[in-house]
Design a protein around this motif. Structure first.
Motif, PDB file in Angstrom:
ATOM      1  N   SER A 140      -6.026   3.613  -9.463  1.00  0.00           N
ATOM      2  CA  SER A 140      -7.122   3.296  -9.479  1.00  0.00           C
ATOM      3  C   SER A 140      -6.810   3.307  -8.057  1.00  0.00           C
ATOM      4  O   SER A 140      -5.660   2.512  -7.648  1.00  0.00           O
ATOM      5  CB  SER A 140      -8.394   2.421  -9.677  1.00  0.00           C
ATOM      6  N   LEU A 141      -7.866   3.354  -7.167  1.00  0.00           N
ATOM      7  CA  LEU A 141      -7.620   3.387  -5.679  1.00  0.00           C
ATOM      8  C   LEU A 141      -7.798   1.741  -5.556  1.00  0.00           C
ATOM      9  O   LEU A 141      -7.029   1.272  -4.422  1.00  0.00           O
ATOM     10  CB  LEU A 141      -8.885   3.803  -4.644  1.00  0.00           C
ATOM     11  N   ASP A 142      -8.145   0.620  -6.283  1.00  0.00           N
ATOM     12  CA  ASP A 142      -8.244  -0.610  -6.002  1.00  0.00           C
ATOM     13  C   ASP A 142      -6.881  -1.218  -6.381  1.00  0.00           C
ATOM     14  O   ASP A 142      -6.284  -2.355  -5.408  1.00  0.00           O
ATOM     15  CB  ASP A 142      -8.956  -1.279  -6.670  1.00  0.00           C
ATOM     16  N   ASP A 143      -5.956  -0.686  -6.585  1.00  0.00           N
ATOM     17  CA  ASP A 143      -4.251  -0.948  -7.016  1.00  0.00           C
ATOM     18  C   ASP A 143      -3.457  -0.967  -5.734  1.00  0.00           C
ATOM     19  O   ASP A 143      -2.560  -0.796  -5.352  1.00  0.00           O
ATOM     20  CB  ASP A 143      -3.759   0.154  -8.477  1.00  0.00           C
ATOM     21  N   VAL A 144      -3.907   0.269  -5.189  1.00  0.00           N
ATOM     22  CA  VAL A 144      -3.174   0.591  -3.949  1.00  0.00           C
ATOM     23  C   VAL A 144      -3.161  -0.330  -2.629  1.00  0.00           C
ATOM     24  O   VAL A 144      -3.990  -0.822  -2.350  1.00  0.00           O
ATOM     25  CB  VAL A 144      -3.804   1.725  -3.153  1.00  0.00           C
ATOM     26  N   PRO A 145      -2.339  -1.180  -2.398  1.00  0.00           N
ATOM     27  CA  PRO A 145      -1.775  -2.107  -1.766  1.00  0.00           C
ATOM     28  C   PRO A 145      -2.042  -1.833  -0.612  1.00  0.00           C
ATOM     29  O   PRO A 145      -2.118  -0.832   0.277  1.00  0.00           O
ATOM     30  CB  PRO A 145      -0.372  -2.493  -1.955  1.00  0.00           C
ATOM     31  N   ALA A 146      -2.802  -3.990   0.446  1.00  0.00           N
ATOM     32  CA  ALA A 146      -3.488  -2.829   1.761  1.00  0.00           C
ATOM     33  C   ALA A 146      -2.052  -2.820   2.720  1.00  0.00           C
ATOM     34  O   ALA A 146      -2.496  -2.231   3.755  1.00  0.00           O
ATOM     35  CB  ALA A 146      -4.234  -4.582   1.959  1.00  0.00           C
ATOM     36  N   ASP A 147      -0.738  -2.744   2.309  1.00  0.00           N
ATOM     37  CA  ASP A 147       0.006  -2.385   3.912  1.00  0.00           C
ATOM     38  C   ASP A 147       0.990  -1.680   3.776  1.00  0.00           C
ATOM     39  O   ASP A 147       1.485  -1.027   3.670  1.00  0.00           O
ATOM     40  CB  ASP A 147       0.510  -4.434   3.125  1.00  0.00           C
ATOM     41  N   LEU A 148       0.350  -1.261   2.694  1.00  0.00           N
ATOM     42  CA  LEU A 148       0.888   0.728   2.036  1.00  0.00           C
ATOM     43  C   LEU A 148       1.010   1.570   3.513  1.00  0.00           C
ATOM     44  O   LEU A 148       2.227   2.139   4.385  1.00  0.00           O
ATOM     45  CB  LEU A 148       0.138   1.741   1.866  1.00  0.00           C
ATOM     46  N   GLY A 149       0.087   0.825   4.826  1.00  0.00           N
ATOM     47  CA  GLY A 149       0.082   1.423   5.728  1.00  0.00           C
ATOM     48  C   GLY A 149      -0.618   3.073   5.777  1.00  0.00           C
ATOM     49  O   GLY A 149      -1.028   3.150   4.548  1.00  0.00           O
ATOM     50  N   GLY A 150      -1.359   3.464   6.760  1.00  0.00           N
ATOM     51  CA  GLY A 150      -1.066   5.125   6.377  1.00  0.00           C
ATOM     52  C   GLY A 150      -0.500   6.252   5.761  1.00  0.00           C
ATOM     53  O   GLY A 150       0.736   5.796   5.934  1.00  0.00           O
TER      54      GLY A 150
END
Length: 320
Positions: free
Chosen positions: A6-16
């Motif tokens: 899910s989109l919630d699993d995408v880490p906040a520090d992934l960047g652009g």
């Protein structure tokens, strides 16, 4: 490749990111043209490359009565997406509620907030949002509004092979007629069906050609009825194992000679091998060339003669 459910699993520090979306059913050459644009742009700009896909297929949720069987199951699709070189894939559960998102809400939630996309790459015929009302023009307008660039991949294909495009529609048409050679051109690999080997009627063994019968509901679109030359692969074995990938004659369909026409099966005879015990093993069956259509024979003897000829042709095509 990271696989997020899910989109919630995408880490906040992934960047652009450089991102794209699609069902990617089959991950054929048309899909890969889009995906390779994504990975190339991401490398150039120092961003992460991400694809967004859906499970189940939207048509299966909204119009199950006309939903086509998937060309490739989710696990296979994710493996193929990883081979392209993506940094991550987000698998969004498609529900009726999700289908109510307007194009702008979909783009905002997915690309702006979820993936912080700086570039969104889409196919020229991409559709998204409520009633598939979002298109290329919509995406460009939303890109201007939300501050991301939009790159559109045009139609790709090979007119010298008589293909309209490298598309899922063209691929389904080819498989539907048993034209697995055209399917190979569109995919840039052999089409495969995956399933567990189960017990059948054991007629092949009695006739001297023991077959591996795939379970009902195997993963992958089964091509038209007929006899094919192809490969049986055993993914549980190490890649270097001599019995990992084996040449095979493959039968798809019913058994009219024995009046067994109620059930459609996929069964593969590994050429010149009677010593294999594959029951309970999950295998891949790959289709290289259609040898002939299914037919009813007047006798078991006539069937055996034809089976011998099929095996000879398969051997010549696959191993020389």
């Amino acid at each position: 490749m990271h696989r997020w459910s899910s989109l919630d699993d995408v880490p906040a520090d992934l960047g652009g990111t450089v991102a794209t979306l699609g069902n990617f059913d089959g991950v054929h050459r048309g899909h890969r043209a889009v995906l390779e644009t994504v990975t190339s742009l991401a490398r150039e700009r120092g961003l992460a490359s991400v694809a967004v896909t859906f499970d189940p297929h939207p048509v299966a949720v909204l119009h199950p009565e006309r939903a086509p069987k998937e060309i490739a199951g989710l696990a296979h699709r994710l493996d193929l997406l990883e081979e392209v070189g993506l940094d991550g894939t987000v698998v969004i559960e498609f529900t009726r509620e999700y289908a109510l998102l307007t194009p702008e809400d979909f783009v905002r939630q997915t690309f702006v907030e979820g993936l912080r996309a700086q570039v969104v790459v889409i196919g020229h015929d991409s559709r998204f949002g409520l009633d598939n009302s979002g298109d290329e023009r919509t995406m460009r307008e939303l890109g201007e509004r939300h501050g991301f660039e939009v790159v559109v991949q045009g139609t790709v294909g090979e007119v010298d092979h008589g293909l309209r495009t490298w598309s899922s529609t063209a691929l389904r048409e080819a498989l539907g007629t048993g034209d697995v050679e055209t399917a190979t051109k569109i995919l840039d690999r052999h089409h495969r069906v995956t399933g567990e080997v189960v017990h059948g009627h054991h007629r092949g063994r009695e006739l001297g050609y023991p077959t591996a019968n795939l379970e009902d509901g195997s993963e992958g679109l089964v091509p038209a009825d007929g006899v094919y030359a192809g490969w049986l692969e055993r993914p549980a074995l190490p890649r270097e194992h001599p019995d990992r990938r084996l040449p095979a004659a493959i039968s798809v369909g019913t058994n009219p000679t024995f009046d067994d026409v109620a059930r459609r099966t996929v069964e593969a005879y590994v050429l010149d091998r009677t010593d294999l015990d594959l029951y309970g093993e999950t295998v891949w069956v790959e289709f290289v060339r259609r040898l002939r259509a299914n037919e009813r024979f007047d006798s078991v003897e006539a069937l055996m003669v034809q089976m011998g000829a099929d095996v000879d042709r398969a051997r010549t095509l696959l191993v020389g």
